[in-house]
Design an enzyme around this catalytic site. Sequence first.
Site, mmCIF file in Angstrom:
data_model
loop_
_atom_site.group_PDB
_atom_site.id
_atom_site.type_symbol
_atom_site.label_atom_id
_atom_site.label_comp_id
_atom_site.label_asym_id
_atom_site.label_seq_id
_atom_site.Cartn_x
_atom_site.Cartn_y
_atom_site.Cartn_z
ATOM 1 N N ASP A 9 -20.754 1.085 -4.466
ATOM 2 C CA ASP A 9 -21.251 2.345 -3.908
ATOM 3 C C ASP A 9 -20.639 2.564 -2.523
ATOM 4 O O ASP A 9 -20.789 1.729 -1.635
ATOM 5 C CB ASP A 9 -22.789 2.255 -3.815
ATOM 6 C CG ASP A 9 -23.418 3.516 -3.235
ATOM 7 O OD1 ASP A 9 -22.693 4.519 -3.086
ATOM 8 O OD2 ASP A 9 -24.622 3.477 -2.933
ATOM 9 N N ASP A 111 -18.923 8.606 -6.075
ATOM 10 C CA ASP A 111 -18.776 7.478 -5.155
ATOM 11 C C ASP A 111 -19.456 6.202 -5.654
ATOM 12 O O ASP A 111 -19.710 5.303 -4.873
ATOM 13 C CB ASP A 111 -19.314 7.855 -3.770
ATOM 14 C CG ASP A 111 -20.826 7.963 -3.760
ATOM 15 O OD1 ASP A 111 -21.376 8.448 -4.751
ATOM 16 O OD2 ASP A 111 -21.443 7.550 -2.769
ATOM 17 N N GLU A 112 -19.766 6.160 -6.930
ATOM 18 C CA GLU A 112 -20.389 4.961 -7.488
ATOM 19 C C GLU A 112 -19.757 4.609 -8.819
ATOM 20 O O GLU A 112 -19.481 5.498 -9.625
ATOM 21 C CB GLU A 112 -21.881 5.199 -7.747
ATOM 22 C CG GLU A 112 -22.745 5.288 -6.519
ATOM 23 C CD GLU A 112 -24.176 5.639 -6.894
ATOM 24 O OE1 GLU A 112 -24.787 4.896 -7.662
ATOM 25 O OE2 GLU A 112 -24.652 6.684 -6.419
HETATM 26 MG MG LIG Z 1 -22.847 6.301 -1.840
#
Ligand SMILES: [Mg+2]
Length: 412
Positions: A9, A111-112
């Site tokens: 993350d 973003d993960e």
């Molecule tokens: Mg994040």
Amino acid sequence: MKQIIMHIDVNSAFLSWTSAYEMQMGIDRDIRKVPSVIGGNEKNRHGIVLAKSMSAKKFKIQTGESLLEARQKCPNLLVVPPDYRVYTRASKALIEFLKTFTPDVEIFSIDECFLRFTDINKKEAVKLAYKIKDIVYKNFGYTVNIGISENKLLAKQAGDFEKPNKCHTLFSDEIKEKLWVLPVEDLFMVGRKTKPKLNKWGIYTIGDLANADYKLISSMLKSHGRLIYNYAWGRDDSMFKPKDSIKSVGNSSTLKFDVTNTETAHIILLSLVEMTAWRLREANMSCRVVSVSIKDKNFKYSSKQRKLLYFTNCTRDIYISICRLFDELWDNKPIRQLGVSISDLEYSHKKQINIFQDELSAKNEILDKTVDIIRTKYGDEAIIRGVFANSDFKPLLGGYPDDEYPGMSSIL
Ligand SMILES: [Mg+2]
């Protein structure tokens, strides 16, 4: 099969990526070190805080609140507009890098993502996680959190532990000590609506949920209740789906006035398609399915989709199909919101010459490429379609929905 799952993350992704990008461009500031936010269109009253720096946090600025409120808390706040293209590029670069450690990468959001390893033990996994975290920082200039476990749920929960720049484990034998002590709303899939219900039944921690009466949870919350009950025990039987690409690209706009005629609707659809198709080409992909959605004045939602004869990322082709769909779908009620979405994507380099495509479409593909280059270099509105000249309509709509949060999930 024995497996180790890591959840990666990016910490404050939009801010981190913007900052890393600005550094690369030689801009002499670090937006992470001053009170700053990434925020939607400020002229629009819907403009909201999408991400905030640590020093903005000290002013109690919150993600999701309006820029107006944020400015009241911190008059010197630096507001940086979101740049969708920077985020997609950064996201892609990170995924490519992570694939050097394992081919099994599953994208969860911009973003993960999850990584799967089948050939290492727990101890080696922890060592590797630290290595990945440190190289990401060294190579890309931003930090990530890494959660390590046996399944995706637990890895994700671990990734959400203390931030930033941390690696955490949450193996099954650590559930009691690390997971059960957390407030129940920290459990994945326990949302704002579920929390008060659980609290009412005396369930405040994840441990409370795990030890609650299963029959009660199941009868009151149905399948969602059964899901979160199992999650509280760390049970997640969802499959790992290696997926290193985006599934769909969507774009919608809430309108400032009600649209009551086809011509206007088509113009707005064009501006939505312009941005959507550009994003698709940016990702180097083509689509096979297009869909249009309408929300009317009374918030009634309807949508329609269609499979095309061939894969395309051509603005014109997508636009023509979208307009046809719209004409079939619209019941003449005043429109409040219009949306465009494309799916069934594949990478463009696989594209083959097809017999369904007409000559004009082929020419338009070349035109699209040229327009993209000009826009990338000189700005979104450096070149616009004639229909938008001397009109009040924006030639490109969206790229980032101002009025939706988090919104970026719509591209995944
Ligand atoms: Mg994040």
